[in-house]
Design an enzyme around this catalytic site. Structure first.
Site, short mmCIF file in Angstrom:
data_model
loop_
_atom_site.label_atom_id
_atom_site.label_comp_id
_atom_site.label_asym_id
_atom_site.label_seq_id
_atom_site.Cartn_x
_atom_site.Cartn_y
_atom_site.Cartn_z
N LYS A 90 6.08 -5.30 0.20
CA LYS A 90 6.56 -6.49 -0.55
C LYS A 90 5.60 -7.53 -0.61
O LYS A 90 5.72 -8.57 -1.11
CB LYS A 90 7.88 -7.03 0.08
CG LYS A 90 8.92 -5.87 -0.02
CD LYS A 90 10.29 -6.66 0.60
CE LYS A 90 11.25 -5.62 0.90
NZ LYS A 90 12.36 -6.45 1.47
N THR A 116 -2.09 6.91 19.87
CA THR A 116 -1.90 5.60 20.38
C THR A 116 -0.61 4.99 20.37
O THR A 116 -0.35 4.37 21.30
CB THR A 116 -2.88 4.87 19.67
OG1 THR A 116 -4.41 5.31 19.43
CG2 THR A 116 -2.93 3.35 20.09
#
Ligand code: NCD
Length: 312
Positions: free
Chosen positions: A80, A52
């Protein structure tokens, strides 16, 4: 701003037009070689992918555009704690169009709502995978010569297989499709697809655990991988993973003009000895996916151009 999150975001007429464009690109790639010059595609992949992501990227390069890529959530700000919405807003500043894959169902919709450029869903968890369906439709249309009057067998992990959910949605728009859903009890199609798509559209459908019973009836056999990454329990995966293995011998029971499809990657569910059979078209299917992605990028970017022209 037009995004493609679900295959139903595209009308039946648009599907036909995308297939026409993809066939035309295949015939005359030179005509499209600069169609997206100066445009950038961002691929945001928070889940593994070969076909993909690379076919999206190859598609953009073949249209003369360029690509910026995030291939792994672990190396991006998602690690994060950045939200999908914030990431989508930021990437909208850097790219003209985004293709995104994410393990959570609904993530692509969240991204589309926040982005200021089109977002293409490249797979959201076990939910849907519209551009695989574009590849699948072009494959059926080219290999069978039609998208109606077909008995289509879908075999394997129908519960978590997002490509199956999107394909059933697309097939519900074509005349006289009969579905044969082949899976173990534990991996049957979710009710939300069965009721909201099959029952609601009055599709002909049977469910069976028996591939050998189904095989002689089929025009199309769509095999799928048991989706290990969506199981809560490894033991359950190990018990179910080899529920179906298509072999050369089993194919002797199928019609001579049946086609075998698979979104890939395959694990064990199609023996490599099947690859030489002229009915096996899964590698061509992967190639067709690239052309359909080119057609989709072209369509969405040209809509943006028209809208910009209206604004200024
Ligand atoms: C599929 C997917 O990611 O859902 N792969 C693909 O995009 N061709 C099928 C799978 O992973 O089994």
């Amino acid at each position: 701003m037009r995004s493609v999150i679900d295959i139903t975001d595209l009308s039946k007429e648009e599907l036909a037009s995308l297939m026409e464009t993809a066939n035309d690109i295949m015939k005359d790639p030179g005509k499209y070689a600069h169609a997206c010059a100066g445009r950038k595609l961002a691929t945001l992949f928070f889940e593994p992918s070969t076909r993909t992501r690379m076919s999206f990227e190859a598609a953009m390069y073949e249209l003369g555009g360029s690509v910026i890529s995030m291939t792994d959530g672990a190396t991006s700000s998602a690690a994060k704690g950045e939200s999908v919405s914030d990431t989508a807003k930021i990437v909208s500043c850097y790219a003209d169009i985004i293709a995104m894959r994410h393990p959570k169902e609904g993530a692509a919709l969240v991204a589309a709502n926040a982005a200021s450029v089109p977002v293409i869903n490249a797979g959201d968890g076990g939910h849907c995978h519209p551009t695989q369906t574009l590849a699948d439709l072009l494959t059926i249309s080219r290999e069978k010569g039609r998208l109606c009057d077909l008995t289509v067998g879908l075999c394997g992990d129908l519960k978590f297989g997002r490509t199956v959910h999107s394909l059933i949605n697309a097939l519900s728009r074509y005349e006289n499709i009969r579905l044969v859903l082949i899976s173990p009890e534990e991996l049957r199609l979710p009710d939300y697809v069965y009721n909201d798509v099959i029952v609601k559209n009055g599709m002909k459908c049977v469910q069976t655990p028996d591939l050998m019973w189904a095989l002689p009836q089929l025009d199309v056999l769509y095999m799928t991988r048991v989706q290990r990454e969506r199981f809560f329990n490894e033991e359950e995966y190990l018990r179910l993973k080899d529920s179906y293995i298509l072999t050369k011998e089993k194919l002797n029971h199928a019609r001579p003009d049946m086609i075998v499809m698979h979104p890939l990657p395959r694990v064990n569910e199609i023996s490599v000895s099947v690859d030489d059979d002229p009915r096996a078209c899964y590698f061509r299917q992967a190639l067709y996916g690239k052309y359909m992605r080119e057609a989709l990028i072209l369509m969405l970017l040209s809509e943006c151009e028209k809208n910009d022209a209206k604004t200024y």
